[in-house]
Design a protein around this motif. Structure first.
Motif, PDB file in Angstrom:
ATOM      1  N   ASP A 154     -28.779 -14.976   2.145  1.00 26.85           N
ATOM      2  CA  ASP A 154     -27.501 -15.534   1.715  1.00 26.85           C
ATOM      3  C   ASP A 154     -26.687 -14.447   1.002  1.00 26.85           C
ATOM      4  N   SER A 155     -25.569 -14.045   1.581  1.00 28.90           N
ATOM      5  CA  SER A 155     -24.761 -12.958   1.030  1.00 28.90           C
ATOM      6  C   SER A 155     -24.218 -13.278  -0.358  1.00 28.90           C
ATOM      7  N   GLU A 156     -23.796 -14.525  -0.561  1.00 32.68           N
ATOM      8  CA  GLU A 156     -23.255 -14.905  -1.866  1.00 32.68           C
ATOM      9  C   GLU A 156     -24.334 -14.871  -2.940  1.00 32.68           C
ATOM     10  N   ARG A 157     -25.519 -15.288  -2.598  1.00 30.18           N
ATOM     11  CA  ARG A 157     -26.621 -15.225  -3.563  1.00 30.18           C
ATOM     12  C   ARG A 157     -27.018 -13.778  -3.837  1.00 30.18           C
ATOM     13  N   LYS A 159     -24.973 -11.257  -3.772  1.00 35.86           N
ATOM     14  CA  LYS A 159     -23.919 -10.746  -4.653  1.00 35.86           C
ATOM     15  C   LYS A 159     -24.147 -11.212  -6.086  1.00 35.86           C
TER      16      LYS A 159
END
Length: 219
Positions: A154-157, A159
């Protein structure tokens, strides 16, 4: 009967011999086949824990750290390139113009391990390729988030992990643990918490050790 071995691969994403060692280990695992299962964990080691933001020029850094001449450095680069080619790993060391801090990459790898399903291995391989093949900066958060997304994380996680101090204490604790165990150079491959294989060894070395340890486990 399927046997299982625990493997702790202590390494840094800025270590070329770690890329060689991982490719070599995976070749050995393919040779051993499905009768042997492994629990593969990547443990943190920083070659340059005090590296400044933005990194340092590779040639200048290696010359100062190891005292190598340009000729010696060129010979080492060629040896690494050739070993990688034998194992299917592409080194474009001319693109590796700088050496960077890798602490955040290790924090992300720690998180990837918690995500399960081989995510840590996928991210580790992506990090090694990004640095040694593509010449990217493994301390750059944009690069790290992109790589996490490319391997299914998960890219947002990712980040969120990087913009906080998440897992920093865990990484430092693991680094200290392996240093206290006497590991001061990498790669260091620890099998079943007891058998150590140091350096970017050929697949035959890993294969022999894996078969012997599996046989001992069966006995």
């Amino acid at each position: 009967m399927t046997k299982t071995l625990k493997i702790d691969f202590v390494s840094d994403v800025s270590c070329p011999w770690c890329a060689v060692g991982l490719a070599s280990l995976q070749t050995a695992l393919e040779r051993v086949g499905p009768e042997l299962q492994v629990e593969l964990n990547f443990q943190p080691f920083e070659l340059n824990p005090q590296m400044v933001a933005g990194g340092e020029d590779t040639t200048e850094h290696l010359s100062r750290k190891y005292g190598s001449t340009p000729e010696q450095a060129a010979a080492t680069r060629e040896a690494i390139r050739a070993r990688g080619a034998e194992l299917g790993f592409v080194f474009n060391l001319d693109k590796r113009s700088r050496i960077y801090n890798t602490f955040d990459a290790h924090r992300l790898l720690h998180w990837a391990h918690l995500e399960g399903q081989g995510r840590q291995l996928a991210l580790k391989k992506a990090l090694l390729k990004a640095y040694f093949t593509d010449g990217e900066d493994p301390s750059n958060h944009t690069v790290l988030v992109r790589l996490a997304g490319e391997v299914g994380l998960d890219s947002e996680r990712a980040k969120a992990v990087l913009t906080s101090d998440a897992y920093a204490a865990d990484v430092r604790e693991q680094e200290q643990y392996y240093q206290q165990q006497g590991i001061h150079s990498v790669p260091a491959v620890v099998i079943n918490n007891s058998h150590l294989i140091s350096g970017g060894q050929p697949p035959e070395v890993f294969e022999k050790a894996l078969r012997q340890l599996a046989a001992q486990q069966g006995a």
